[in-house]
Design a protein around this motif. Structure first.
Motif, PDB file in Angstrom:
ATOM      1  N   TYR A  12       9.977  -3.034 -12.222  1.00  0.00           N
ATOM      2  CA  TYR A  12       9.394  -1.827 -11.620  1.00  0.00           C
ATOM      3  C   TYR A  12       9.367  -1.844 -10.097  1.00  0.00           C
ATOM      4  N   TRP A  13      10.176  -2.662  -9.457  1.00  0.00           N
ATOM      5  CA  TRP A  13      10.160  -2.724  -8.006  1.00  0.00           C
ATOM      6  C   TRP A  13      10.577  -1.401  -7.380  1.00  0.00           C
ATOM      7  N   LYS A  14      11.403  -0.630  -8.063  1.00  0.00           N
ATOM      8  CA  LYS A  14      11.859   0.659  -7.522  1.00  0.00           C
ATOM      9  C   LYS A  14      10.712   1.669  -7.443  1.00  0.00           C
ATOM     10  N   TRP A  15       9.682   1.467  -8.206  1.00  0.00           N
ATOM     11  CA  TRP A  15       8.496   2.334  -8.155  1.00  0.00           C
ATOM     12  C   TRP A  15       7.427   1.763  -7.233  1.00  0.00           C
ATOM     13  N   ILE A  16       7.310   0.454  -7.206  1.00  0.00           N
ATOM     14  CA  ILE A  16       6.245  -0.187  -6.436  1.00  0.00           C
ATOM     15  C   ILE A  16       6.464  -0.022  -4.935  1.00  0.00           C
ATOM     16  N   VAL A  17       7.670  -0.224  -4.463  1.00  0.00           N
ATOM     17  CA  VAL A  17       7.942  -0.147  -3.022  1.00  0.00           C
ATOM     18  C   VAL A  17       7.634   1.242  -2.454  1.00  0.00           C
ATOM     19  N   LEU A  23       1.158   4.793   0.215  1.00  0.00           N
ATOM     20  CA  LEU A  23      -0.234   4.394   0.418  1.00  0.00           C
ATOM     21  C   LEU A  23      -0.474   3.951   1.868  1.00  0.00           C
ATOM     22  N   LEU A  24       0.458   3.219   2.438  1.00  0.00           N
ATOM     23  CA  LEU A  24       0.337   2.811   3.842  1.00  0.00           C
ATOM     24  C   LEU A  24       0.374   4.022   4.776  1.00  0.00           C
ATOM     25  N   ILE A  28      -2.620   4.986   7.329  1.00  0.00           N
ATOM     26  CA  ILE A  28      -2.348   5.138   8.763  1.00  0.00           C
ATOM     27  C   ILE A  28      -2.753   6.523   9.245  1.00  0.00           C
ATOM     28  N   PHE A  29      -2.490   7.554   8.446  1.00  0.00           N
ATOM     29  CA  PHE A  29      -2.881   8.924   8.818  1.00  0.00           C
ATOM     30  C   PHE A  29      -4.387   9.016   9.022  1.00  0.00           C
ATOM     31  N   PHE A  30      -5.174   8.484   8.115  1.00  0.00           N
ATOM     32  CA  PHE A  30      -6.630   8.568   8.232  1.00  0.00           C
ATOM     33  C   PHE A  30      -7.160   7.699   9.373  1.00  0.00           C
TER      34      PHE A  30
END
Length: 140
Positions: A12-17, A23-24, A28-30
């Motif tokens: 599932y690395w293609k979904w996790i990355v 999420l990052l 960073i936006f907030f």
């Protein structure tokens, strides 16, 4: 017969990355915007605050002749403006873009919360282009 199982991360690395990247970006936006989404959201969730200021401005004859009837602002109009709360969240200064029948402008108002009711200290409408014009509609 051989049992070949791959671990969960490899499958599932293609979904996790992308999820970690998304999420990052949100974090960073907030961090960069501090509490701006909360300020804009709190004014947007109290529609009577801006609506009453718009109605006060709509009653002014000078505003009517220059802008025409002012339309109700939407969320994108709030994002183009500014929202400032006092430290105790009892006073607010808001600038929101307004769209009129004749011209567009900016509605500036200052209000304070007394009980559960907003009382306006000042309501003004302004334009920047082609020349700066400011119409003070109401001042306490």
């Amino acid at each position: 017969m051989q049992n070949t199982t791959t671990n969960w991360l490899k499958r599932y690395w293609k979904w996790i990355v992308p999820m970690i990247f998304l999420l990052l970006c949100i974090i960073i936006f907030f961090v960069v915007s501090q509490n701006a989404p909360l300020r804009y959201g709190s004014v947007y969730l109290q529609p009577q605050l801006t609506e009453n200021a718009r109605l006060i401005a709509n009653k002014n004859k000078e505003v009517q002749t220059m802008f025409g009837t002012l339309a109700k602002p939407n969320f994108l109009n709030f994002i183009q403006g500014e929202v400032f709360y006092s430290k105790d969240y009892q006073r607010v200064a808001v600038s929101v873009k307004l769209i009129g029948k004749k011209k567009n402008g900016i509605l500036d108002y200052w209000a304070r919360n007394i009980g559960n009711k907003w009382e306006y200290d000042s309501v003004a409408v302004r334009i920047k282009k082609p020349e700066k014009v400011r119409i003070v509609v109401f001042r306490k």
